[in-house]
Structures are given as structure tokens and as C-alpha cells.
Design a protein around this motif. Sequence first.
Motif, PDB file in Angstrom:
ATOM      1  N   MET A   1       0.843  -1.174   0.000  1.00 58.78           N
ATOM      2  CA  MET A   1       0.000   0.000   0.000  1.00 58.78           C
ATOM      3  C   MET A   1       0.891   1.242   0.000  1.00 58.78           C
ATOM      4  SD  MET A   1      -2.837   1.162   2.796  1.00 58.78           S
ATOM      5  CE  MET A   1      -3.938  -0.115   2.256  1.00 58.78           C
ATOM      6  N   ILE A   2       0.534   2.205  -0.804  1.00 55.94           N
ATOM      7  CA  ILE A   2       1.347   3.413  -0.914  1.00 55.94           C
ATOM      8  C   ILE A   2       0.692   4.572  -0.153  1.00 55.94           C
ATOM      9  CG2 ILE A   2       0.296   4.215  -3.053  1.00 55.94           C
ATOM     10  CD1 ILE A   2       3.224   5.056  -3.880  1.00 55.94           C
ATOM     11  N   ALA A   3       1.533   5.424   0.384  1.00 57.78           N
ATOM     12  CA  ALA A   3       1.089   6.643   1.056  1.00 57.78           C
ATOM     13  C   ALA A   3       1.850   7.815   0.459  1.00 57.78           C
ATOM     14  CB  ALA A   3       1.346   6.546   2.558  1.00 57.78           C
ATOM     15  N   TYR A   4       1.191   8.939   0.376  1.00 56.88           N
ATOM     16  CA  TYR A   4       1.787  10.155  -0.177  1.00 56.88           C
ATOM     17  C   TYR A   4       1.870  11.216   0.916  1.00 56.88           C
ATOM     18  CZ  TYR A   4       0.606   8.093  -4.692  1.00 56.88           C
ATOM     19  OH  TYR A   4       0.502   7.259  -5.774  1.00 56.88           O
ATOM     20  N   PHE A   5       3.045  11.775   1.109  1.00 56.25           N
ATOM     21  CA  PHE A   5       3.224  12.908   2.011  1.00 56.25           C
ATOM     22  C   PHE A   5       3.135  14.157   1.138  1.00 56.25           C
ATOM     23  CE2 PHE A   5       5.413  16.222   4.195  1.00 56.25           C
ATOM     24  CZ  PHE A   5       5.132  16.011   5.538  1.00 56.25           C
ATOM     25  N   VAL A   6       2.135  14.979   1.402  1.00 57.27           N
ATOM     26  CA  VAL A   6       1.830  16.113   0.536  1.00 57.27           C
ATOM     27  C   VAL A   6       1.842  17.408   1.349  1.00 57.27           C
ATOM     28  CG1 VAL A   6       0.144  17.032  -1.094  1.00 57.27           C
ATOM     29  CG2 VAL A   6       0.368  14.561  -0.820  1.00 57.27           C
ATOM     30  N   HIS A   7       2.411  18.459   0.772  1.00 60.03           N
ATOM     31  CA  HIS A   7       2.441  19.772   1.423  1.00 60.03           C
ATOM     32  C   HIS A   7       1.647  20.774   0.598  1.00 60.03           C
ATOM     33  CE1 HIS A   7       3.740  23.169   3.754  1.00 60.03           C
ATOM     34  NE2 HIS A   7       4.204  23.763   2.665  1.00 60.03           N
ATOM     35  N   ASP A   8       0.730  21.474   1.253  1.00 61.01           N
ATOM     36  CA  ASP A   8      -0.065  22.521   0.617  1.00 61.01           C
ATOM     37  C   ASP A   8       0.476  23.864   1.074  1.00 61.01           C
ATOM     38  OD1 ASP A   8      -1.972  24.420  -0.149  1.00 61.01           O
ATOM     39  OD2 ASP A   8      -3.647  23.038   0.162  1.00 61.01           O
ATOM     40  N   THR A   9       1.185  24.554   0.200  1.00 62.70           N
ATOM     41  CA  THR A   9       1.797  25.827   0.581  1.00 62.70           C
ATOM     42  C   THR A   9       0.744  26.906   0.814  1.00 62.70           C
ATOM     43  OG1 THR A   9       2.114  26.368  -1.761  1.00 62.70           O
ATOM     44  CG2 THR A   9       3.983  25.399  -0.603  1.00 62.70           C
ATOM     45  N   LYS A  10      -0.374  26.867   0.096  1.00 61.68           N
ATOM     46  CA  LYS A  10      -1.421  27.879   0.267  1.00 61.68           C
ATOM     47  C   LYS A  10      -2.075  27.791   1.641  1.00 61.68           C
ATOM     48  CE  LYS A  10      -2.413  28.132  -4.634  1.00 61.68           C
ATOM     49  NZ  LYS A  10      -3.323  27.729  -5.692  1.00 61.68           N
ATOM     50  N   LYS A  11      -2.264  26.577   2.130  1.00 66.04           N
ATOM     51  CA  LYS A  11      -2.912  26.377   3.425  1.00 66.04           C
ATOM     52  C   LYS A  11      -1.904  26.111   4.542  1.00 66.04           C
ATOM     53  CE  LYS A  11      -7.127  24.675   1.300  1.00 66.04           C
ATOM     54  NZ  LYS A  11      -8.019  23.543   1.110  1.00 66.04           N
ATOM     55  N   ALA A  12      -0.625  26.046   4.169  1.00 61.51           N
ATOM     56  CA  ALA A  12       0.460  25.796   5.130  1.00 61.51           C
ATOM     57  C   ALA A  12       0.177  24.561   5.982  1.00 61.51           C
ATOM     58  CB  ALA A  12       0.706  27.024   6.003  1.00 61.51           C
ATOM     59  N   ARG A  13      -0.125  23.450   5.299  1.00 63.89           N
ATOM     60  CA  ARG A  13      -0.373  22.212   6.036  1.00 63.89           C
ATOM     61  C   ARG A  13       0.160  21.017   5.270  1.00 63.89           C
ATOM     62  NH1 ARG A  13      -6.877  21.575   5.313  1.00 63.89           N
ATOM     63  NH2 ARG A  13      -6.801  21.002   3.117  1.00 63.89           N
ATOM     64  N   ASP A  14       0.408  19.959   6.021  1.00 68.05           N
ATOM     65  CA  ASP A  14       0.882  18.696   5.471  1.00 68.05           C
ATOM     66  C   ASP A  14      -0.203  17.647   5.645  1.00 68.05           C
ATOM     67  OD1 ASP A  14       3.466  19.748   4.912  1.00 68.05           O
ATOM     68  OD2 ASP A  14       4.007  19.469   7.002  1.00 68.05           O
ATOM     69  N   THR A  15      -0.262  16.738   4.679  1.00 69.56           N
ATOM     70  CA  THR A  15      -1.261  15.678   4.690  1.00 69.56           C
ATOM     71  C   THR A  15      -0.604  14.388   4.230  1.00 69.56           C
ATOM     72  OG1 THR A  15      -2.994  17.262   4.108  1.00 69.56           O
ATOM     73  CG2 THR A  15      -3.471  14.947   3.698  1.00 69.56           C
ATOM     74  N   ILE A  16      -0.992  13.290   4.835  1.00 66.70           N
ATOM     75  CA  ILE A  16      -0.613  11.971   4.329  1.00 66.70           C
ATOM     76  C   ILE A  16      -1.878  11.385   3.710  1.00 66.70           C
ATOM     77  CG2 ILE A  16       0.175   9.647   4.903  1.00 66.70           C
ATOM     78  CD1 ILE A  16       1.777  11.001   7.229  1.00 66.70           C
ATOM     79  N   TYR A  17      -1.794  11.142   2.414  1.00 67.51           N
ATOM     80  CA  TYR A  17      -2.939  10.638   1.658  1.00 67.51           C
ATOM     81  C   TYR A  17      -2.750   9.156   1.398  1.00 67.51           C
ATOM     82  CZ  TYR A  17      -6.013   9.918  -2.389  1.00 67.51           C
ATOM     83  OH  TYR A  17      -6.954   9.438  -3.268  1.00 67.51           O
ATOM     84  N   LEU A  18      -3.773   8.376   1.730  1.00 67.78           N
ATOM     85  CA  LEU A  18      -3.756   6.918   1.565  1.00 67.78           C
ATOM     86  C   LEU A  18      -4.878   6.522   0.601  1.00 67.78           C
ATOM     87  CD1 LEU A  18      -3.506   6.472   5.378  1.00 67.78           C
ATOM     88  CD2 LEU A  18      -1.692   5.817   3.815  1.00 67.78           C
ATOM     89  N   PRO A  19      -4.608   6.517  -0.703  1.00 68.87           N
ATOM     90  CA  PRO A  19      -5.673   6.263  -1.672  1.00 68.87           C
ATOM     91  C   PRO A  19      -6.318   4.881  -1.554  1.00 68.87           C
ATOM     92  CG  PRO A  19      -3.533   6.290  -2.768  1.00 68.87           C
ATOM     93  CD  PRO A  19      -3.317   6.739  -1.351  1.00 68.87           C
ATOM     94  N   ASP A  20      -5.569   3.870  -1.141  1.00 71.13           N
ATOM     95  CA  ASP A  20      -6.134   2.525  -1.037  1.00 71.13           C
ATOM     96  C   ASP A  20      -7.176   2.411   0.061  1.00 71.13           C
ATOM     97  OD1 ASP A  20      -4.569   1.693  -3.142  1.00 71.13           O
ATOM     98  OD2 ASP A  20      -3.028   0.792  -1.874  1.00 71.13           O
ATOM     99  N   THR A  21      -7.083   3.249   1.076  1.00 68.79           N
ATOM    100  CA  THR A  21      -8.067   3.227   2.154  1.00 68.79           C
ATOM    101  C   THR A  21      -9.068   4.371   2.029  1.00 68.79           C
ATOM    102  OG1 THR A  21      -6.623   4.500   3.627  1.00 68.79           O
ATOM    103  CG2 THR A  21      -6.501   2.101   3.781  1.00 68.79           C
TER     104      THR A  21
END
Length: 95
Positions: A1-21
Motif C-alpha cells: 500500500m502506498i502513502a503520499y506525504f503532501v504539502h499545501d503551501t497555500k494552506k500551510a499544512r501537510d497531509t498523508i494521503y492513503l488512496p487505497d483506504t
Amino acid sequence: MIAYFVHDTKKARDTIYLPDTGCFVPVDRSAMERFISVTPDFANWTGQACAVVEPEEFGTVVATRDDQGDVCIAHQDLWRERMLANLGSPMDRIH
């Protein structure tokens, strides 16, 4: 299972996205530590439900991680910055 660590500069937040779940996890110290841990076991992560979308919907993909593999860093400088923001400086732990 893959996870993506994503940064949103506009909202100044980080998210880990788990598409399989079909969920995402807002990043705090605990989530960051789990993402970089030896056995992240993404199948057992829970988060906020979301539609299956492209990871870029959350911002810039900084790194990816498979349950069995290492962190694959896409943007080295941004990864370093986000590690510092979420975990603090290693020098802080020495004192």
C-alpha cells in the motif's frame, strides 16, 4: 500500500494521503513519526474519509512510501523543511 506525504503551501499544512483506504491524515508529530517508522503498516491507519483523487489535489507530493519500502523523496529541500517543522531539530533533543 502506498502513502503520499503532501504539502499545501497555500494552506500551510501537510497531509498523508492513503488512496487505497480512501482517507487522509493531517500531519502532526505522531503522524510524521509513523510515516517514517520502520513498519508504517498503512492498512491500519485511520483518518478522514475522502474520495479517491490524485495526490496533487492535496498539494505538492513531497515523498511517497510503501509499507515495505523506504521513503522516496521527490523534493529534498521541501522534505527537510517539513521534517523540521513536524519533528523539530534533532539538536533540540540533545539538551
